[in-house]
Design an enzyme around this catalytic site. Structure first.
Site, short mmCIF file in Angstrom:
data_model
loop_
_atom_site.label_atom_id
_atom_site.label_comp_id
_atom_site.label_asym_id
_atom_site.label_seq_id
_atom_site.Cartn_x
_atom_site.Cartn_y
_atom_site.Cartn_z
N MET A 160 34.01 43.10 42.80
CA MET A 160 33.55 44.40 43.28
C MET A 160 32.35 44.87 42.47
O MET A 160 32.46 45.04 41.25
CB MET A 160 34.68 45.44 43.16
CG MET A 160 35.84 45.18 44.08
SD MET A 160 37.25 46.27 43.71
CE MET A 160 38.04 45.33 42.39
N ILE A 213 41.96 43.16 38.23
CA ILE A 213 41.40 42.73 36.96
C ILE A 213 40.28 43.68 36.53
O ILE A 213 39.33 43.92 37.27
CB ILE A 213 40.84 41.29 37.07
CG1 ILE A 213 41.95 40.34 37.56
CG2 ILE A 213 40.28 40.82 35.74
CD1 ILE A 213 41.45 38.95 37.89
N GLY A 259 35.46 49.20 37.87
CA GLY A 259 35.65 47.77 37.72
C GLY A 259 35.78 47.13 39.06
O GLY A 259 35.63 47.81 40.00
N SER A 260 36.04 46.02 39.39
CA SER A 260 35.71 44.74 38.90
C SER A 260 36.19 43.58 39.75
O SER A 260 35.37 43.09 40.47
CB SER A 260 36.07 44.55 37.48
OG SER A 260 37.29 44.82 37.07
N ARG A 261 37.49 43.16 39.75
CA ARG A 261 37.88 42.02 40.57
C ARG A 261 39.33 42.16 41.04
O ARG A 261 40.17 42.70 40.33
CB ARG A 261 37.75 40.72 39.75
CG ARG A 261 37.69 39.48 40.62
CD ARG A 261 37.45 38.24 39.78
NE ARG A 261 38.66 37.44 39.65
CZ ARG A 261 38.85 36.53 38.69
NH1 ARG A 261 37.95 36.34 37.76
NH2 ARG A 261 39.96 35.84 38.66
#
Length: 198
Positions: A79, A131, A161-163
């Protein structure tokens, strides 16, 4: 516009500062207002319409991981800061556990991010892992063990964030994955894996 929980907690300080800093500089006021607006935009939570079948993407972003591990297939979505950061359930199911795992804060697009702080949401047939990234410091799950979710339901969000990864059911292999690395996907709408009924 619907916002993810916590949006105003982050956006209020710069918005409140916009007035006082105006005595210093009109540019400072504009910068504070822009920062507050950007934070609210980051926390946007639009409605989604899942297709009838298939495993859905858990996040908005680009596919960054497709790999086999221990006989299962993992699909990860990175992301960017401009993406919606509300994560959604790829399949219906009942939550078995929500596990927090402390870790580092490496860039979410790197291999090192596998050791980052994460929250693993476990279902009987699949897992979703949220994550944290280099700037993400808060993962906010909306669900807990015992909750039943439908495809496309909100699972939580990652602040800055992020994944998000999906560990597919054991019956799926790499040939069932319907996306490739670098492809843009949308949480709760893009099918990332499916199996023929034949």
């Amino acid at each position: 516009m619907r916002l993810a929980p916590g949006a105003w907690r982050y956006a209020t300080p710069p918005l409140l500062l916009a007035g006082p800093v105006g005595f210093l500089s009109p540019v400072a006021t504009l910068a504070a207002l822009a920062l507050g607006g950007a934070i609210l935009l980051f926390f946007r939570d639009p409605e989604r319409s899942p297709p009838a079948e298939g495993i859905l993407s858990p996040a908005d972003g680009r596919v960054s991981v497709i790999r086999e591990e221990d006989g299962r297939v993992r699909v990860g979505v990175f992301m960017n800061v401009t993406d919606v950061h509300v994560n959604r359930a790829p399949l219906a199911g009942r939550v078995e556990s929500v596990e927090h795992e402390p870790g580092a804060h490496r860039p979410a697009f790197s291999k090192e991010s596998d050791r980052n702080e994460k929250v693993r949401v476990c279902f009987p047939e699949y897992d979703v892992t949220l994550i944290a990234g280099a700037f993400a410091r808060r993962i906010h799950p909306y669900i807990e063990a015992g909750d039943a979710v439908e495809r496309g339901d909100r699972l939580g969000h990652i602040a800055f964030g992020s994944r998000a990864d999906v560990l597919l059911p054991t019956s799926f292999d790499v040939t069932d994955v319907s996306v490739t690395k670098g492809v843009r996907v949308w949480a709760g709408e893009t099918v990332i894996a499916s199996q023929s009924l034949e």
